[in-house]
Scaffold this motif. Structure first.
Motif, PDB file in Angstrom:
ATOM      1  N   LEU A 129       0.827  -1.218   0.000  1.00 37.56           N
ATOM      2  CA  LEU A 129       0.000   0.000   0.000  1.00 37.56           C
ATOM      3  C   LEU A 129       0.861   1.268   0.000  1.00 37.56           C
ATOM      4  CD1 LEU A 129      -2.674  -1.135   2.625  1.00 37.56           C
ATOM      5  CD2 LEU A 129      -2.986  -0.986   0.146  1.00 37.56           C
ATOM      6  N   ASN A 130       2.183   1.042   0.015  1.00 36.32           N
ATOM      7  CA  ASN A 130       3.157   2.141   0.004  1.00 36.32           C
ATOM      8  C   ASN A 130       2.958   3.114   1.171  1.00 36.32           C
ATOM      9  OD1 ASN A 130       5.418   3.234  -1.175  1.00 36.32           O
ATOM     10  ND2 ASN A 130       4.239   4.742  -2.340  1.00 36.32           N
ATOM     11  N   LEU A 131       2.714   2.551   2.342  1.00 35.58           N
ATOM     12  CA  LEU A 131       2.489   3.385   3.511  1.00 35.58           C
ATOM     13  C   LEU A 131       3.791   3.547   4.309  1.00 35.58           C
ATOM     14  CD1 LEU A 131      -0.947   1.899   4.637  1.00 35.58           C
ATOM     15  CD2 LEU A 131      -0.530   4.098   3.521  1.00 35.58           C
ATOM     16  N   ARG A 189       9.382   0.759  -3.493  1.00 34.71           N
ATOM     17  CA  ARG A 189       8.506  -0.238  -2.887  1.00 34.71           C
ATOM     18  C   ARG A 189       9.008  -1.651  -3.207  1.00 34.71           C
ATOM     19  NH1 ARG A 189       2.229   0.113  -4.217  1.00 34.71           N
ATOM     20  NH2 ARG A 189       3.208   0.761  -6.139  1.00 34.71           N
TER      21      ARG A 189
END
Lengths: 211, 385
Positions: A152-154, B7
């Motif tokens: 979620l790229n948090l 990511r």
């Protein structure tokens, strides 16, 4: 083993002392509001504080850092990252707390709430014991949480990834993964931000709806 | 694109460290615990040796008016090594942990083992007071000493410290803090003796005291490293578990009852049938206990003994049981109704036919009582008549 036990203890000590030294220096600067004067004055004051909180005995021969360490114990890797955010904020780079979304704050508040309620014995299940990572099951549970947060790229995903790596290298005295991801200070900061921010939003929305 | 790469890299790092950790977890695989049952003593009531009952006070350090909470171990040559805390008053910064050796029927002069400054220096943090030492000799004859320390507030803010000695207490390692609680690592206390495991490790009974009181076990491996925590129960106001192994898989833990108000204050017991990994629901025994430390002992002849305070701390009793469930008090070690009289916090061990007990004597000294099974049987029989 890359380092001996004594060297590891030294690293753990140094890390904790550095985090607490920085925290106390930042806290004193914020409370004294020196940072409002000038960057240079703040910097001088900051450097002076780094030595003072460590070297000046304030009570029974203990420095402020030792005194605080006695009271709150060791802080998590997550708190260390939060501290860096505070330093950013102090020097006017960014409002650090905005890096966390509603979902991340909620996750920290709920997970921490369950962890501490369990630790106080209000819940029969010992949630803290999962953090000893004795089998593939508990390991995969933690990895899954961090994985989802990263997908979620948090920010919290990255913070807990650093905590996870810290756990592998045994950067704290504890060998429980929870202690790397959480500590009461981190949880209380997130809880207070969560409460103040979202209650004010709710109040504002209710007021607007009434109007 | 930048975020995507960041990511992907983070996920790759996560997977690598998860694999490394998994490898470590598998290589460290912790064995299923079994209690070490080393003695298989069978008592012969027809044997002709005489009854033994003797007692003496352990010499206190000069000018130290208060002493409490003793713990002792039996060394390989049969000597005893006792530890307790003493100072001007419980909780004062001058309170230290003291040690004395019992050799040829005589206790040596008390020697200081550790004080708050030493713990403070070793852990690089402020420490104001020390309390409740607990000692244990492991399978490799290494002497372990666990001591409670407090930085702020009362005993519920305690930390646990671990010291070891490879020369029967002549020299000690620096106190090492054990982290066992996620909440500022506070409120883990010790009082009762560890029990050995067949893999060379041991369980240290501890209890949590902040907000709610409940008992736990800390597991240590054969090298004396802390492994994990096992919660015995979260039933409130149950503390200071005295763990008594029955066989390699079964054990019973007797719990001090600190229930408030008019609720019944019986000693509780709780059983495990899988080496301490999980525990049944605690049940009340028929012994009354007014919020004071208790000690259970497996007499290794099918019977169990309990040392406990009944009604007040001025009365220290011995009770016996054939099943660990139904108890019969049979002898009063101490009996005083004087205001402030206190004979409490016992520790007890059995070595063949001999049973040793140490306990707090009027909060001023530590008393040692030694008796044999012949005396015990005589008194137990007398009481049942």
């Amino acid at each position: 083993m890359l380092v001996s036990n004594n060297e590891l203890l030294l690293v753990q000590d140094l890390l904790q002392d550095s985090i607490l030294t920085l925290s106390l220096a930042v806290l004193i600067i914020i409370l004294s509001q020196v940072y409002k004067k000038s960057f240079f004055v703040t910097l001088i004051f900051f450097v002076a504080l780094l030595s003072l909180v460590n070297l000046v005995p304030i009570y029974r021969g203990s420095s402020l850092v030792q005194f605080v360490r006695g009271g709150i114990g060791d802080v998590s890797v997550a708190s260390g990252v939060l501290l860096i955010m505070l330093v950013y904020r102090l020097f006017g780079m960014r409002n650090s707390l905005e890096l966390f979304t509603f979902f991340e704050r909620l996750l920290v508040v709920v997970l921490g709430g369950v962890l501490y309620l369990s630790a106080f014995g209000f819940i029969s299940l010992d949630v803290y014991s999962f953090g000893y990572i004795e089998n593939a099951f508990s390991l995969s549970a933690f990895v899954a949480i961090i994985f989802v947060l990263l997908i979620l790229n948090l920010t919290l995903g990255y913070v807990w990834l650093i905590a996870f790596i810290g756990y592998y290298f045994h950067l704290l005295e504890s060998h429980n993964l929870w202690d790397y991801m959480f500590d009461p200070i981190f949880w209380m900061v997130m809880l207070s931000v969560f409460i103040t921010k979202y209650t004010s939003i709710l109040i504002y929305k209710n007021k607007k709806a009434r109007d | 694109m930048k975020t995507f790469h960041c990511r992907t890299l983070a996920i790759a790092v996560l997977i690598i460290f998860a694999m490394l950790l998994l490898q470590r977890v598998e290589s460290l695989s912790i064995s299923t615990p079994h209690f070490a049952i080393t003695h298989n003593y069978s008592y012969n009531p027809e044997s002709n040796y005489s009854e033994l009952f003797e007692s003496q006070l352990i010499p206190q350090p000069a000018g130290v008016p208060a002493a409490h909470s003793s713990s002792f171990v039996t060394l390989s040559n049969g000597d005893l090594l006792a530890f307790w805390f003493a100072g001007t008053k419980e909780g004062r910064p001058d309170v230290q942990i003291w040690m004395s050796r019992y050799h040829n029927g005589v206790w040596s002069q008390a020697k200081s083992v550790v004080n708050p400054s030493m713990v403070s220096r070793a852990n690089n943090r402020y420490v104001v007071k020390l309390g409740n030492p607990v000692a244990y000799v492991d399978a490799h004859s290494v002497l372990h000493l666990f001591v409670v320390s407090v930085s702020m507030g009362g005993w519920s803010g305690s930390n646990l410290n671990h010291m070891i000695s490879n020369d029967e207490g002549a020299t000690w390692s620096e106190p090492d803090r054990i982290v066992v609680s996620p909440f500022f690592n506070v409120s883990t206390l010790v009082r009762t003796s560890p029990v050995g495991l067949s893999d060379g490790g041991f369980y240290l009974p501890v209890y949590h005291e902040f907000i709610r009181k409940y008992p736990e076990l800390l597991r240590f491996d054969a090298s004396g490293n802390f492994v994990n925590v096992i919660r015995i129960t979260n039933k409130n106001r149950m503390l200071q578990p005295s763990v008594v192994p029955i066989n390699s898989t079964d054990a019973v833990a007797y719990l001090r009852n600190s229930t408030l108000g008019d609720a019944p204050k019986n000693i509780y017991e709780v059983f495990t049938h899988n080496g301490g990994l999980s525990w049944d629901k605690p049940i009340a025994t028929n012994l009354f206990n007014h919020d004071s430390s208790v000690v259970g002992l497996n007499l290794q002849d099918g019977r169990f003994m309990m040392i406990y305070n009944q009604v007040t701390r001025g009365h220290l009793w011995l009770a016996i049981s054939k099943d660990g469930l139904n108890w019969r008090p049979f002898y009063q070690l101490e009996n005083s109704d004087l205001h402030g009289a206190e004979f409490s916090y016992p520790d007890a061990h059995i070595n063949g036919d001999t049973i040793d007990i140490t306990y707090t004597y009027n909060r001023k000294e530590i008393k040692h009582v030694r008796f044999n099974k012949k005396w015990l049987n005589h008194e137990a029989n007398n009481a049942s008549k």
